[in-house]
Scaffold this motif. Structure first.
Motif, PDB file in Angstrom:
ATOM      1  N   TYR A 158      -5.262   3.206 -14.923  1.00 31.05           N
ATOM      2  CA  TYR A 158      -5.617   3.876 -13.395  1.00 31.05           C
ATOM      3  C   TYR A 158      -5.191   2.879 -12.455  1.00 31.05           C
ATOM      4  N   VAL A 159      -4.780   3.028 -11.293  1.00 28.30           N
ATOM      5  CA  VAL A 159      -4.493   2.243  -9.859  1.00 28.30           C
ATOM      6  C   VAL A 159      -5.464   2.673  -9.095  1.00 28.30           C
ATOM      7  N   HIS A 160      -6.157   1.755  -8.468  1.00 34.65           N
ATOM      8  CA  HIS A 160      -7.266   1.993  -7.499  1.00 34.65           C
ATOM      9  C   HIS A 160      -6.868   1.525  -6.233  1.00 34.65           C
ATOM     10  N   LEU A 161      -6.731   2.360  -5.375  1.00 35.67           N
ATOM     11  CA  LEU A 161      -6.408   1.996  -3.827  1.00 35.67           C
ATOM     12  C   LEU A 161      -7.693   1.590  -3.218  1.00 35.67           C
ATOM     13  N   GLU A 162      -7.614   0.537  -2.520  1.00 30.90           N
ATOM     14  CA  GLU A 162      -8.618   0.076  -1.828  1.00 30.90           C
ATOM     15  C   GLU A 162      -8.135  -0.367  -0.454  1.00 30.90           C
ATOM     16  N   GLY A 163      -9.066  -0.214   0.616  1.00 34.51           N
ATOM     17  CA  GLY A 163      -8.648  -0.323   1.980  1.00 34.51           C
ATOM     18  C   GLY A 163      -9.484  -1.395   2.687  1.00 34.51           C
ATOM     19  N   PRO A 164      -9.568  -1.939   3.616  1.00 35.82           N
ATOM     20  CA  PRO A 164     -10.446  -2.804   4.303  1.00 35.82           C
ATOM     21  C   PRO A 164     -11.920  -2.234   4.597  1.00 35.82           C
ATOM     22  N   ALA A 165     -12.868  -2.739   4.097  1.00 29.90           N
ATOM     23  CA  ALA A 165     -14.331  -2.266   4.371  1.00 29.90           C
ATOM     24  C   ALA A 165     -14.683  -2.136   5.714  1.00 29.90           C
ATOM     25  N   ALA A 166     -15.042  -0.848   6.153  1.00 25.45           N
ATOM     26  CA  ALA A 166     -15.291  -0.637   7.533  1.00 25.45           C
ATOM     27  C   ALA A 166     -16.749   0.213   7.668  1.00 25.45           C
ATOM     28  N   GLY A 167     -17.922  -0.146   6.687  1.00 25.38           N
ATOM     29  CA  GLY A 167     -18.853   0.592   6.838  1.00 25.38           C
ATOM     30  C   GLY A 167     -18.944   1.648   5.864  1.00 25.38           C
ATOM     31  N   ILE A 184       3.112   9.814  -6.624  1.00 26.40           N
ATOM     32  CA  ILE A 184       2.495   9.890  -5.465  1.00 26.40           C
ATOM     33  C   ILE A 184       2.843  10.836  -4.663  1.00 26.40           C
ATOM     34  N   PRO A 185       2.157  12.154  -4.254  1.00 24.23           N
ATOM     35  CA  PRO A 185       2.780  13.208  -3.348  1.00 24.23           C
ATOM     36  C   PRO A 185       2.754  12.496  -2.195  1.00 24.23           C
ATOM     37  N   GLU A 186       4.052  13.481  -1.439  1.00 22.58           N
ATOM     38  CA  GLU A 186       4.279  12.618   0.011  1.00 22.58           C
ATOM     39  C   GLU A 186       3.244  12.646   0.996  1.00 22.58           C
ATOM     40  N   THR A 187       2.185  13.295   0.883  1.00 22.07           N
ATOM     41  CA  THR A 187       1.062  13.258   1.809  1.00 22.07           C
ATOM     42  C   THR A 187       0.256  12.010   1.551  1.00 22.07           C
ATOM     43  N   ARG A 188       0.715  11.410   0.502  1.00 21.99           N
ATOM     44  CA  ARG A 188      -0.348  10.156   0.283  1.00 21.99           C
ATOM     45  C   ARG A 188       0.590   8.947   0.290  1.00 21.99           C
ATOM     46  N   LEU A 189       1.568   8.890   0.645  1.00 23.71           N
ATOM     47  CA  LEU A 189       2.681   7.676   0.746  1.00 23.71           C
ATOM     48  C   LEU A 189       2.105   6.405   1.618  1.00 23.71           C
ATOM     49  N   ASP A 190       1.903   7.049   2.646  1.00 25.31           N
ATOM     50  CA  ASP A 190       1.361   6.186   3.811  1.00 25.31           C
ATOM     51  C   ASP A 190      -0.065   5.508   3.369  1.00 25.31           C
ATOM     52  N   GLN A 191      -0.729   6.315   2.839  1.00 22.24           N
ATOM     53  CA  GLN A 191      -2.266   5.634   2.348  1.00 22.24           C
ATOM     54  C   GLN A 191      -1.749   4.805   0.980  1.00 22.24           C
ATOM     55  N   ARG A 229       0.848   2.807   0.972  1.00 22.56           N
ATOM     56  CA  ARG A 229       1.426   1.925   1.514  1.00 22.56           C
ATOM     57  C   ARG A 229       0.396   0.873   2.343  1.00 22.56           C
ATOM     58  N   SER A 230      -0.540   1.448   2.966  1.00 20.37           N
ATOM     59  CA  SER A 230      -1.423   0.733   3.781  1.00 20.37           C
ATOM     60  C   SER A 230      -2.811   0.128   3.021  1.00 20.37           C
ATOM     61  N   GLY A 249     -14.241  -1.410 -18.006  1.00 22.74           N
ATOM     62  CA  GLY A 249     -14.869  -2.484 -17.774  1.00 22.74           C
ATOM     63  C   GLY A 249     -14.126  -3.712 -17.300  1.00 22.74           C
ATOM     64  N   LYS A 250     -12.761  -3.695 -17.346  1.00 18.90           N
ATOM     65  CA  LYS A 250     -12.028  -4.831 -16.901  1.00 18.90           C
ATOM     66  C   LYS A 250     -10.833  -4.176 -15.931  1.00 18.90           C
ATOM     67  N   SER A 251     -10.664  -5.000 -15.092  1.00 18.36           N
ATOM     68  CA  SER A 251      -9.719  -4.822 -13.957  1.00 18.36           C
ATOM     69  C   SER A 251      -8.596  -5.735 -13.795  1.00 18.36           C
ATOM     70  N   TRP A 252      -7.570  -5.764 -13.142  1.00 16.77           N
ATOM     71  CA  TRP A 252      -6.521  -6.825 -12.918  1.00 16.77           C
ATOM     72  C   TRP A 252      -6.166  -6.287 -11.421  1.00 16.77           C
ATOM     73  N   PRO A 253      -5.934  -7.647 -10.735  1.00 16.94           N
ATOM     74  CA  PRO A 253      -5.341  -7.237  -9.277  1.00 16.94           C
ATOM     75  C   PRO A 253      -3.880  -6.816  -9.460  1.00 16.94           C
ATOM     76  N   ALA A 254      -3.224  -6.012  -8.527  1.00 17.83           N
ATOM     77  CA  ALA A 254      -2.011  -5.685  -8.631  1.00 17.83           C
ATOM     78  C   ALA A 254      -1.425  -5.616  -6.892  1.00 17.83           C
ATOM     79  N   ARG A 255       0.026  -5.413  -7.099  1.00 17.32           N
ATOM     80  CA  ARG A 255       0.622  -5.255  -5.638  1.00 17.32           C
ATOM     81  C   ARG A 255       1.418  -4.073  -5.969  1.00 17.32           C
ATOM     82  N   LEU A 256       1.946  -3.299  -4.703  1.00 12.30           N
ATOM     83  CA  LEU A 256       2.815  -2.256  -4.842  1.00 12.30           C
ATOM     84  C   LEU A 256       4.081  -2.999  -4.844  1.00 12.30           C
ATOM     85  N   ARG A 257       4.934  -2.612  -5.681  1.00 10.20           N
ATOM     86  CA  ARG A 257       6.376  -3.325  -5.614  1.00 10.20           C
ATOM     87  C   ARG A 257       7.485  -2.388  -5.102  1.00 10.20           C
TER      88      ARG A 257
END
Length: 330
Positions: free
Chosen positions: A241-250, A177-184, A186-187, A200-208
């Motif tokens: 691949y690790v997919h980052l997703e945030g809360p839906a906001a339109g 992760i580049p330093e400019t995207r660390l907060d992204q 984490r959040s 076609g298959k995915s697994w839930p994950a969490r940042l350790r």
């Protein structure tokens, strides 16, 4: 004039990072004693169980040491037994006044000394037995052998890593992760993992965790993302691949950063091309900027044609000739 027809992107898609499947825990094992490797009993890629033999040192010297310790133990046992008999006899003679108290005390001290020597001999024998047992390196955990760093005939030192075992259980993806995207990272509201070999298959994950220091070569930070509910299809070393997703906001619209202009300070806008090829500015809300891409939260709708470059040269109502340019981020 370069233009782009915008389409809504996923509102909660914050990015994708590439990494590899790894074990959360790796056991690096080595011999507790030095010696010459006699045989390898496992190979890289083999699954092992706790207690299973991995490597064997030449046991000849350990067996000799054990024989010597056995002989010393037998001698100490006999000496202690004789001293115990002598003291018992002295107790009877002392009651009959055939020997002095001093003679009895000397034999008692002799028994105490013989018992202490027996205990020392027993400890030496136990140590020699342990040394012989340590000549066989056994798996400490259930897992997959990922590396063997010694070979038959090699003289190894005590404590040197000989075998690495990826422990069964937790699997994780290590990403940079580049330093400019660390907060992204984490959040991010939610993380998922997918495989290049099985998209076609995915697994839930969490940042350790994120390593506290940047890699000295790449300047990026290693992030460890634990895969929740892993299964056998997650094999070590597979591209993931690790997919980052945030809360839906339109809906959001990804546009080139050069498409955003500022007619007034802190008032971002975008030039829209009308049906008559005339242009007008429309205020927008920039949700985020990542690299050369701006994510617009409001002010655009699907199908809008926007100017992506040269907006600072336009004025309201000006006619342009639209030329489709590359998409955002291209």
């Amino acid at each position: 004039m370069l233009t782009l027809t915008v389409r809504a992107a996923s509102a909660d898609n914050l990015g994708v990072f590439v990494g590899a499947i790894a074990a959360r825990h790796v056991s690096d094992q080595g011999f507790r004693v030095p010696g010459t490797v006699l045989r390898r009993q496992v190979e890289v890629g083999q699954h092992v169980s706790a207690g299973q033999p991995l490597l064997q040192l030449d046991p000849s010297n350990f067996k000799l040491t054990l024989q010597q310790a056995r002989a010393q133990l037998d001698a100490a046992t006999s000496k202690a037994a004789q001293a115990r008999v002598d003291l018992g006899r002295d107790a009877v003679l002392l009651k009959q006044n055939f020997i002095s108290q001093a003679a009895y005390d000397r034999d008692k001290i002799a028994l105490d000394t013989a018992v202490a020597e027996l205990q020392a001999a027993q400890a030496q024998y136990d140590e020699a037995a342990n040394q012989l047992d340590y000549a066989t390196l056994r798996a400490a955990v259930d897992g997959l052998v990922t590396a063997i760093d010694v070979d038959v005939g090699q003289v190894v030192a005590a404590g040197r890593t000989a075998v690495s075992i990826a422990r069964d259980g937790d699997r994780e993806v290590v990403i940079s992760i580049p330093e400019t995207r660390l907060d992204q990272l984490r959040s991010a509201g939610r993380l998922t993992v997918s495989l290049w070999a099985d998209p076609g298959k995915s697994w839930p994950a969490r940042l350790r965790e994120i390593d506290p220091a940047a890699n000295s070569t790449t300047g990026t930070y290693d992030a460890h993302v634990t895969v929740l509910e892993p299964d056998a299809s997650l094999r070590l070393g597979m591209t993931a691949y690790v997919h980052l997703e945030g809360p839906a906001a339109g809906p959001q619209y990804a546009v080139p950063l050069t498409a955003v202009v500022y007619p007034k300070p802190d008032a971002p806008a975008i030039w829209k091309v009308g049906a008559d090829d005339g242009v007008e500015t429309h205020p927008v809300v920039v949700a985020s900027v990542r690299g050369d891409t701006a994510y617009i939260a409001s002010g655009l709708t699907d199908g809008d044609v926007i100017v992506t470059k040269g907006g600072n040269l336009l004025h309201p109502g000006q006619k342009v000739v639209p030329v489709a340019g590359p998409g955002a981020g291209d």
